[in-house]
Write an enzyme that holds these catalytic residues in place. Structure first.
Site, PDB file in Angstrom:
ATOM      1  N   ASP A  17      -3.949  -8.243   3.659  1.00 33.21           N
ATOM      2  CA  ASP A  17      -3.761  -8.121   5.115  1.00 33.21           C
ATOM      3  C   ASP A  17      -2.690  -9.106   5.587  1.00 33.21           C
ATOM      4  OD1 ASP A  17      -4.082  -7.450   7.763  1.00 33.21           O
ATOM      5  OD2 ASP A  17      -6.212  -7.879   7.860  1.00 33.21           O
ATOM      6  N   HIS A 208     -14.316  -8.042  10.524  1.00 30.61           N
ATOM      7  CA  HIS A 208     -12.903  -8.314  10.166  1.00 30.61           C
ATOM      8  C   HIS A 208     -12.199  -8.598  11.499  1.00 30.61           C
ATOM      9  CE1 HIS A 208      -9.098  -7.176   7.846  1.00 30.61           C
ATOM     10  NE2 HIS A 208      -8.685  -6.967   9.088  1.00 30.61           N
ATOM     11  N   CYS A 241      -1.166  -6.372  11.361  1.00 24.36           N
ATOM     12  CA  CYS A 241      -1.060  -5.008  10.845  1.00 24.36           C
ATOM     13  C   CYS A 241       0.293  -4.469  11.277  1.00 24.36           C
ATOM     14  CB  CYS A 241      -2.184  -4.134  11.398  1.00 24.36           C
ATOM     15  SG  CYS A 241      -2.004  -2.406  10.915  1.00 24.36           S
TER      16      CYS A 241
END
Ligand code: HMG
Ligand code: MG
Length: 307
Positions: A17, A208, A241
């Site tokens: 990530d 998360h 992201c």
């Protein structure tokens, strides 16, 4: 007050990530060294990379190389992201312990992130889950935008529960509730987690939390109050992201470990070694760790060395 869990499992997602979002390419050798340092610090669950399209996320194009380069340690589980059968087939050659399918509670985000709507994503995941199970692998499911969406805005607990149910129906073993843009606050997070807990036991539900609005530690504490004890975290607070503009990294692992150890909750992680791992990868990236605890502990060491 309900007693809190005495032990928490942290899933280290920094190599995936975190590094998927770096504008400058990071050598596979640095990624491999990061995984080495994380496992030496006591991380037992590491999300190493993703088997996605290199056109969409070039940062993860070295997935097979990184998986081949890591020196596996007994007791450590290595996970990779697999959005479709093509990704799973490529991943299997790399012998992961676990794979992650990732959907979204928001239709708009699903389309931007994985190029299909929610219903179609589930149909893509179905054979991935079956093939992963046939290969003896556990499947985690991540549900993005569970607390808000950069395109749609508000996301309701009903919308999240709908996807939780779909994931459960196709046999996904674990349900990861993701606050992709970090807008969740503790009571709202609890409301969403309560929906996940209707379908999965506490041991198979995790949080998360991207820390964009500084809410992640509070949200983790809110989850602990519900008996949840698995969380994703990213070394040095790396990441974001690529399909959620302005999203900062996941909550920094060092910050979570500092809080948990301060509360007497075990993680199995050596905070000093973790801070070193954070300093290492931040050095590679040419900046200071985003972890507040990491920076404070490094400053304290510097002060002690100067005294
Ligand atoms: P698509 O274009 O719909 O796929 O992409 P397709 O099946 O139509 O294939 C088109 C091309 O992609 C073909 O290549 C395929 O071979 C290739 P071409 O013939 O044009 O040369 N392709 C692949 N290549 C490598 N690996 C694959 C693969 N699949 C197709 N697995 C796809 C669909 C999902 C692949 C694409 O949209 C994609 O790669 N998206 C990237 C998504 C991503 O990695 N996002 C970041 C991770 S998720 C995240 O960060 C959120 C999370 O942290 C939780 C949170 O915080 O919210 C988990
Ligand atoms: Mg994420």
């Amino acid at each position: 007050m309900r007693s809190l869990p005495t032990r928490v499992t942290l899933v280290e997602v920094g190599p995936r990530d975190g590094l998927q979002n770096e504008a400058r390419p990071v050598d596979a050798a640095h990624k491999i060294e990061l995984v080495q340092r994380l496992q030496a610090a006591g991380c037992r669950e590491i999300e190493v990379t993703s088997f996605v399209s290199p056109k969409w996320v070039p940062q993860m194009a070295d997935n097979a190389q990184v998986m081949a380069g890591i020196v596996r340690q007994p007791g450590v589980r290595y996970a990779v992201l697999t959005p479709n059968l093509q990704g799973l087939e490529a991943a299997l050659a790399s012998r992961p312990d676990e794979v992650v399918v990732f959907g979204a509670a928001s239709e708009a985000f699903s389309r931007r992130n994985i190029n299909c709507g929610v219903a179609e994503s589930i149909e893509r995941f179905r054979p991935v889950v079956a093939a992963a199970h046939a290969a003896g692998l556990k499947v985690r499911g991540a549900i993005s935008c569970a607390l808000g969406c950069p395109y749609q805005g508000e996301v309701t607990p009903d919308e999240v529960e709908h996807v939780v149910r779909l994931m459960k129906d196709i046999g996904v073993d674990h349900c990861g509730i993701a606050d992709t843009i970090g807008v969740g606050t503790p009571r709202r997070v609890q409301a969403v987690m309560a929906r996940a807990l209707r379908h999965y036991p506490p041991v198979e539900v995790s949080g998360h939390f991207h820390d964009t609005y500084g809410q992640a530690l509070a949200n983790i504490l809110a989850c602990l109050e519900m008996g949840l004890h698995t969380f994703d975290a990213s070394i040095a607070g790396l990441g974001g992201c690529p399909y959620a503009k302005g999203a900062t990294g996941n909550v920094a692992t060092e910050d979570v470990v500092f809080m948990l150890h301060g509360m007497g909750i075990a993680t199995g992680i050596d905070l000093d070694a973790l801070v070193d791992a954070g300093a290492y990868i931040s050095g590679v990236l040419g900046r200071a760790p985003a972890s507040r605890a990491g920076r404070a502990l490094l400053a304290r060491r510097g002060g002690a060395a100067a005294a």
